[in-house]
Design an enzyme around this catalytic site. Structure first.
Site, PDB file in Angstrom:
ATOM      1  N   GLU A 120       0.798  -1.225   0.000  1.00 22.45           N
ATOM      2  CA  GLU A 120       0.000   0.000   0.000  1.00 22.45           C
ATOM      3  C   GLU A 120       0.826   1.268   0.000  1.00 22.45           C
ATOM      4  O   GLU A 120       1.976   1.284   0.435  1.00 22.45           O
ATOM      5  CB  GLU A 120      -0.946  -0.003   1.215  1.00 22.45           C
ATOM      6  CG  GLU A 120      -1.920  -1.157   1.130  1.00 22.45           C
ATOM      7  CD  GLU A 120      -3.013  -1.136   2.183  1.00 22.45           C
ATOM      8  OE1 GLU A 120      -4.070  -1.712   1.928  1.00 22.45           O
ATOM      9  OE2 GLU A 120      -2.813  -0.553   3.265  1.00 22.45           O
ATOM     10  N   CYS A 133       3.307   8.670   1.575  1.00 22.85           N
ATOM     11  CA  CYS A 133       3.789   7.681   2.530  1.00 22.85           C
ATOM     12  C   CYS A 133       4.099   6.406   1.750  1.00 22.85           C
ATOM     13  O   CYS A 133       3.205   5.774   1.186  1.00 22.85           O
ATOM     14  CB  CYS A 133       2.700   7.470   3.581  1.00 22.85           C
ATOM     15  SG  CYS A 133       3.154   6.322   4.865  1.00 22.85           S
ATOM     16  N   CYS A 140       6.333  -7.149   7.160  1.00 20.13           N
ATOM     17  CA  CYS A 140       7.404  -6.642   8.025  1.00 20.13           C
ATOM     18  C   CYS A 140       7.902  -7.795   8.875  1.00 20.13           C
ATOM     19  O   CYS A 140       7.106  -8.627   9.306  1.00 20.13           O
ATOM     20  CB  CYS A 140       6.867  -5.518   8.918  1.00 20.13           C
ATOM     21  SG  CYS A 140       8.166  -4.647   9.831  1.00 20.13           S
ATOM     22  N   CYS A 144       5.556  -5.002  15.933  1.00 19.10           N
ATOM     23  CA  CYS A 144       5.119  -4.038  16.921  1.00 19.10           C
ATOM     24  C   CYS A 144       3.649  -4.324  17.201  1.00 19.10           C
ATOM     25  O   CYS A 144       2.855  -4.488  16.270  1.00 19.10           O
ATOM     26  CB  CYS A 144       5.366  -2.622  16.417  1.00 19.10           C
ATOM     27  SG  CYS A 144       7.110  -2.387  15.987  1.00 19.10           S
ATOM     28  N   CYS A 147       0.697  -2.348  15.572  1.00 18.50           N
ATOM     29  CA  CYS A 147       0.791  -2.026  14.139  1.00 18.50           C
ATOM     30  C   CYS A 147       0.168  -3.129  13.289  1.00 18.50           C
ATOM     31  O   CYS A 147       0.485  -4.301  13.453  1.00 18.50           O
ATOM     32  CB  CYS A 147       2.253  -1.840  13.758  1.00 18.50           C
ATOM     33  SG  CYS A 147       2.513  -1.679  11.979  1.00 18.50           S
ATOM     34  N   GLY A 195       6.525  -1.906   6.234  1.00 20.47           N
ATOM     35  CA  GLY A 195       7.889  -2.417   6.299  1.00 20.47           C
ATOM     36  C   GLY A 195       8.854  -1.547   7.075  1.00 20.47           C
ATOM     37  O   GLY A 195       8.558  -0.414   7.448  1.00 20.47           O
ATOM     38  N   GLU A 196      10.014  -2.127   7.350  1.00 17.42           N
ATOM     39  CA  GLU A 196      11.078  -1.434   8.084  1.00 17.42           C
ATOM     40  C   GLU A 196      12.161  -1.060   7.063  1.00 17.42           C
ATOM     41  O   GLU A 196      12.893  -1.930   6.588  1.00 17.42           O
ATOM     42  CB  GLU A 196      11.619  -2.369   9.171  1.00 17.42           C
ATOM     43  CG  GLU A 196      12.911  -1.926   9.831  1.00 17.42           C
ATOM     44  CD  GLU A 196      12.916  -0.482  10.310  1.00 17.42           C
ATOM     45  OE1 GLU A 196      12.050  -0.103  11.107  1.00 17.42           O
ATOM     46  OE2 GLU A 196      13.799   0.290   9.854  1.00 17.42           O
ATOM     47  N   SER A 227      11.650   6.604   8.519  1.00 16.51           N
ATOM     48  CA  SER A 227      11.247   6.217   9.868  1.00 16.51           C
ATOM     49  C   SER A 227      11.721   4.808  10.172  1.00 16.51           C
ATOM     50  O   SER A 227      11.499   3.890   9.386  1.00 16.51           O
ATOM     51  CB  SER A 227       9.721   6.293   9.969  1.00 16.51           C
ATOM     52  OG  SER A 227       9.293   5.799  11.221  1.00 16.51           O
ATOM     53  N   SER A 249      10.798   5.501  15.838  1.00 11.68           N
ATOM     54  CA  SER A 249       9.570   5.056  16.500  1.00 11.68           C
ATOM     55  C   SER A 249       9.902   4.632  17.920  1.00 11.68           C
ATOM     56  O   SER A 249      10.187   3.475  18.184  1.00 11.68           O
ATOM     57  CB  SER A 249       8.963   3.882  15.723  1.00 11.68           C
ATOM     58  OG  SER A 249       8.561   4.324  14.450  1.00 11.68           O
ATOM     59  N   LEU A 250       9.881   5.584  18.819  1.00 16.75           N
ATOM     60  CA  LEU A 250      10.290   5.304  20.202  1.00 16.75           C
ATOM     61  C   LEU A 250       9.141   4.657  20.978  1.00 16.75           C
ATOM     62  O   LEU A 250       9.273   3.549  21.471  1.00 16.75           O
ATOM     63  CB  LEU A 250      10.749   6.607  20.866  1.00 16.75           C
ATOM     64  CG  LEU A 250      11.403   6.446  22.230  1.00 16.75           C
ATOM     65  CD1 LEU A 250      12.666   5.609  22.150  1.00 16.75           C
ATOM     66  CD2 LEU A 250      11.706   7.802  22.855  1.00 16.75           C
ATOM     67  N   HIS A 251       8.028   5.347  21.109  1.00 14.88           N
ATOM     68  CA  HIS A 251       6.773   4.800  21.630  1.00 14.88           C
ATOM     69  C   HIS A 251       6.748   4.414  23.103  1.00 14.88           C
ATOM     70  O   HIS A 251       5.675   4.150  23.647  1.00 14.88           O
ATOM     71  CB  HIS A 251       6.300   3.585  20.827  1.00 14.88           C
ATOM     72  CG  HIS A 251       6.121   3.846  19.370  1.00 14.88           C
ATOM     73  ND1 HIS A 251       5.504   4.961  18.887  1.00 14.88           N
ATOM     74  CD2 HIS A 251       6.479   3.109  18.286  1.00 14.88           C
ATOM     75  CE1 HIS A 251       5.485   4.912  17.567  1.00 14.88           C
ATOM     76  NE2 HIS A 251       6.072   3.816  17.177  1.00 14.88           N
ATOM     77  N   ASN A 328      -4.185   4.485  16.090  1.00 15.19           N
ATOM     78  CA  ASN A 328      -5.230   4.191  15.105  1.00 15.19           C
ATOM     79  C   ASN A 328      -5.645   2.741  15.244  1.00 15.19           C
ATOM     80  O   ASN A 328      -4.855   1.848  14.979  1.00 15.19           O
ATOM     81  CB  ASN A 328      -4.708   4.439  13.692  1.00 15.19           C
ATOM     82  CG  ASN A 328      -4.540   5.915  13.420  1.00 15.19           C
ATOM     83  OD1 ASN A 328      -5.482   6.688  13.579  1.00 15.19           O
ATOM     84  ND2 ASN A 328      -3.347   6.307  13.036  1.00 15.19           N
ATOM     85  N   CYS A 371      -1.790   5.933   9.850  1.00 15.56           N
ATOM     86  CA  CYS A 371      -0.560   5.345  10.354  1.00 15.56           C
ATOM     87  C   CYS A 371      -0.781   3.972  10.952  1.00 15.56           C
ATOM     88  O   CYS A 371      -1.608   3.819  11.848  1.00 15.56           O
ATOM     89  CB  CYS A 371      -0.075   6.189  11.530  1.00 15.56           C
ATOM     90  SG  CYS A 371       1.292   7.191  11.166  1.00 15.56           S
TER      91      CYS A 371
HETATM   92  N1  SAH Z   1       8.706   0.456  10.202  1.00 14.00           N
HETATM   93  C1  SAH Z   1       8.962   1.838  10.347  1.00 14.00           C
HETATM   94  C2  SAH Z   1       8.132   2.712   9.427  1.00 14.00           C
HETATM   95  C3  SAH Z   1       6.679   2.347   9.219  1.00 14.00           C
HETATM   96  S1  SAH Z   1       5.546   2.609  10.505  1.00 14.00           S
HETATM   97  C4  SAH Z   1       8.757   2.235  11.784  1.00 14.00           C
HETATM   98  O1  SAH Z   1       8.236   1.444  12.550  1.00 14.00           O
HETATM   99  O2  SAH Z   1       9.155   3.337  12.138  1.00 14.00           O
HETATM  100  C5  SAH Z   1       5.262   4.385  10.557  1.00 14.00           C
HETATM  101  C6  SAH Z   1       4.834   4.880  11.955  1.00 14.00           C
HETATM  102  O3  SAH Z   1       3.485   4.511  12.273  1.00 14.00           O
HETATM  103  C7  SAH Z   1       5.692   4.294  13.059  1.00 14.00           C
HETATM  104  O4  SAH Z   1       6.035   5.266  13.999  1.00 14.00           O
HETATM  105  C8  SAH Z   1       4.742   3.297  13.657  1.00 14.00           C
HETATM  106  O5  SAH Z   1       5.137   2.939  14.937  1.00 14.00           O
HETATM  107  C9  SAH Z   1       3.438   4.031  13.601  1.00 14.00           C
HETATM  108  N2  SAH Z   1       2.278   3.150  13.821  1.00 14.00           N
HETATM  109  C10 SAH Z   1       2.187   1.827  13.576  1.00 14.00           C
HETATM  110  N3  SAH Z   1       0.959   1.361  13.891  1.00 14.00           N
HETATM  111  C11 SAH Z   1       0.250   2.411  14.354  1.00 14.00           C
HETATM  112  C12 SAH Z   1      -1.105   2.570  14.802  1.00 14.00           C
HETATM  113  N4  SAH Z   1      -1.947   1.541  14.807  1.00 14.00           N
HETATM  114  N5  SAH Z   1      -1.498   3.800  15.197  1.00 14.00           N
HETATM  115  C13 SAH Z   1      -0.638   4.848  15.154  1.00 14.00           C
HETATM  116  N6  SAH Z   1       0.620   4.760  14.704  1.00 14.00           N
HETATM  117  C14 SAH Z   1       1.084   3.558  14.303  1.00 14.00           C
HETATM  118 FE1  SF4 Z   2       7.091  -3.030  11.129  1.00 17.31          FE
HETATM  119 FE2  SF4 Z   2       7.133  -0.356  11.635  1.00 17.31          FE
HETATM  120 FE3  SF4 Z   2       4.862  -1.799  11.919  1.00 17.31          FE
HETATM  121 FE4  SF4 Z   2       6.860  -2.120  13.652  1.00 17.31          FE
HETATM  122  S1  SF4 Z   2       5.645  -0.235  13.325  1.00 17.31           S
HETATM  123  S2  SF4 Z   2       5.657  -3.783  12.690  1.00 17.31           S
HETATM  124  S3  SF4 Z   2       8.639  -1.903  12.319  1.00 17.31           S
HETATM  125  S4  SF4 Z   2       5.978  -1.438  10.011  1.00 17.31           S
END
Ligand code: SAH
Ligand code: SF4
Length: 398
Positions: A120, A133, A140, A144, A147, A195-196, A227, A249-251, A328, A371
């Site tokens: 996508e 984006c 991936c 996470c 995600c 993806g990463e 990212s 992506s610290l979180h 989200n 996201c």
């Molecule tokens: N894999 C990379 C880039 C893709 S994700 C990474 O993890 O950074 C892009 C961003 O969306 C990341 O910060 C990810 O943590 C965030 N993200 C993933 N799932 C999400 C969700 N359900 N709600 C909000 N942000 C999310």
């Molecule tokens: Fe992969 Fe980024 Fe989603 Fe983590 S947040 S599963 S690294 S796409």
């Protein structure tokens, strides 16, 4: 199904799948090739060095500056040679399976590779700019917990042509050829799709080089953000060899919580990650590192978390800004989004410490384009299957 194989080497031995296979019709895809690679491909097809050099220059301009999708209209190339080229080469785009538009103007495309894998891409328009984006992988390897993409297995890496092809397809659909420096809707790119990106380093780098080439797609590296979820061993190279803005992506700010929600943390912990951020080439107060922080109710959203975030940023003297992303939701997710008041309070604490902490407005939720909601429609799995995939991925990280 493409089979997985381990990458040799000691940097970060994760399992990645094979690259994109050759086209069935044996023609060579030109999109994704650098100028030098185009020259080599033309020489391999039989042109002498001088001809190959001249044609590579013309093709590069036609493809990346004019947006050509075929050879027929290339008036600067003699007709018989256009036919010769068309027999041996193609100028492709990812196939569009579905294109959707959200009520807020966000657009999402479900795209397909030549070997039939879906991924996508999302375009988010704003008043005076627009952000594309872009995906780097189909699926991936990481998992996470919040995600949606993380619930898929990695099918394969996208190649450079499939990555730059997304940008070109978006330009096609916005009618933004030829490349020009100002006044474009597609003004920014974020590597935040599926993806990463740092687990597909070479292809992401090669694609972004074409995007940034003044004679190619011509987008400044200041308008591109990569990212990563924290692939520490690849961060310095990303700074040196790509040089785009970095988002991390610290979180979470404690080992316990980050281990749970970003399992890669078990391999590269918070301190190691922040040290790599402090050393990121090119980061300074004018070009800050963005820390992405997804707001999960009762998980990572307390006042103490916000204060710890400030402490860590100060400890490592990071030129930082914090992007607060309301979670989200997607079907089957284990978490809930923090309340608006909680997100606001968190933001205030960080702001009061002198660090910018805007709250990202969710976009395209109605078409599952926000996201972390990206996941190809073809991949519908049962809860049990999802749990099994998660367990396998975590075992691979251990
Ligand atoms: N894999 C990379 C880039 C893709 S994700 C990474 O993890 O950074 C892009 C961003 O969306 C990341 O910060 C990810 O943590 C965030 N993200 C993933 N799932 C999400 C969700 N359900 N709600 C909000 N942000 C999310
Ligand atoms: Fe992969 Fe980024 Fe989603 Fe983590 S947040 S599963 S690294 S796409």
């Amino acid at each position: 199904m493409t089979q997985a194989m381990p990458i040799p080497g000691h940097i970060d031995p994760v399992t990645v799948p094979r690259p994109a296979p050759a086209r069935e019709d044996a023609r060579v895809e030109l999109v994704g090739l650098s100028k030098a690679e185009m020259r080599e491909a033309l020489a391999a097809a039989g042109l002498d060095d001088k001809q190959a050099k001249l044609r590579a220059k013309q093709l590069w301009h036609q493809i990346y500056n004019r947006g050509a999708t075929g050879f027929a209209a290339m008036s600067d190339i003699a007709k018989p040679q256009r036919a010769w080229l068309a027999e041996r080469f193609t100028i492709g785009r990812p196939e569009v399976v579905v294109a959707q538009v959200s009520t807020d103007g966000t657009r999402k495309w479900l795209l397909r590779t030549v070997d039939g894998h879906d991924f996508e891409m999302v375009f988010i328009p704003d008043a005076d700019r627009g952000t594309l984006c872009v995906s780097s992988q189909v699926g991936c390897t990481l998992n996470c917990r919040f995600c949606h993409t993380g619930t898929m297995r990695l099918v394969r890496n996208l190649d450079a042509g499939e990555i730059v092809g997304q940008v070109m397809l978006a330009r096609d659909s916005l009618g933004e050829w030829p490349s020009q420096p100002e006044g474009r809707m597609l003004s920014n790119i974020v590597m935040m799709g599926m993806g990463e990106p740092l687990y597909n380093f070479d292809n992401v780098r090669d694609a972004l080089k074409i995007v940034m080439d003044g004679d190619g797609l011509g987008l400044s590296r200041r308008r591109i953000t990569l990212s990563t979820s924290g692939v520490v061993p690849m961060m310095a190279r990303a700074g040196e060899e790509i040089g785009v803005n970095l988002a991390v992506s610290l979180h979470a700010v404690t080992k316990e919580i980050r281990d749970e929600i970003v399992p890669l943390n078990r391999k590269y912990g918070i301190d190691e990650l922040l040290e790599a951020c402090a050393a990121y080439p090119g980061a300074n107060n004018a070009r800050r590192i963005t820390f992405e922080y997804v707001m999960l109710k009762d998980k990572n959203d307390s006042d103490a978390d916000a204060r710890e975030l400030v402490r860590l940023i100060r400890k490592y003297k990071l030129p930082a800004k914090v992007n607060l992303i309301p979670f989200n939701p997607w079907p089957g997710a284990d978490y809930e989004c923090s309340s608006d008041e909680r997100v606001q309070r968190f933001s205030d604490i960080v702001f009061e410490a002198g660090i910018s902490a805007p709250i990202r407005r969710p976009r395209g939720r109605d078409i599952m384009a926000a996201c972390g909601q990206l996941k190809s429609a073809a991949e519908k799995k049962s809860r049990a299957e999802l749990d099994r995939i998660a367990a396998e991925k975590q075992a691979a990280l251990a």
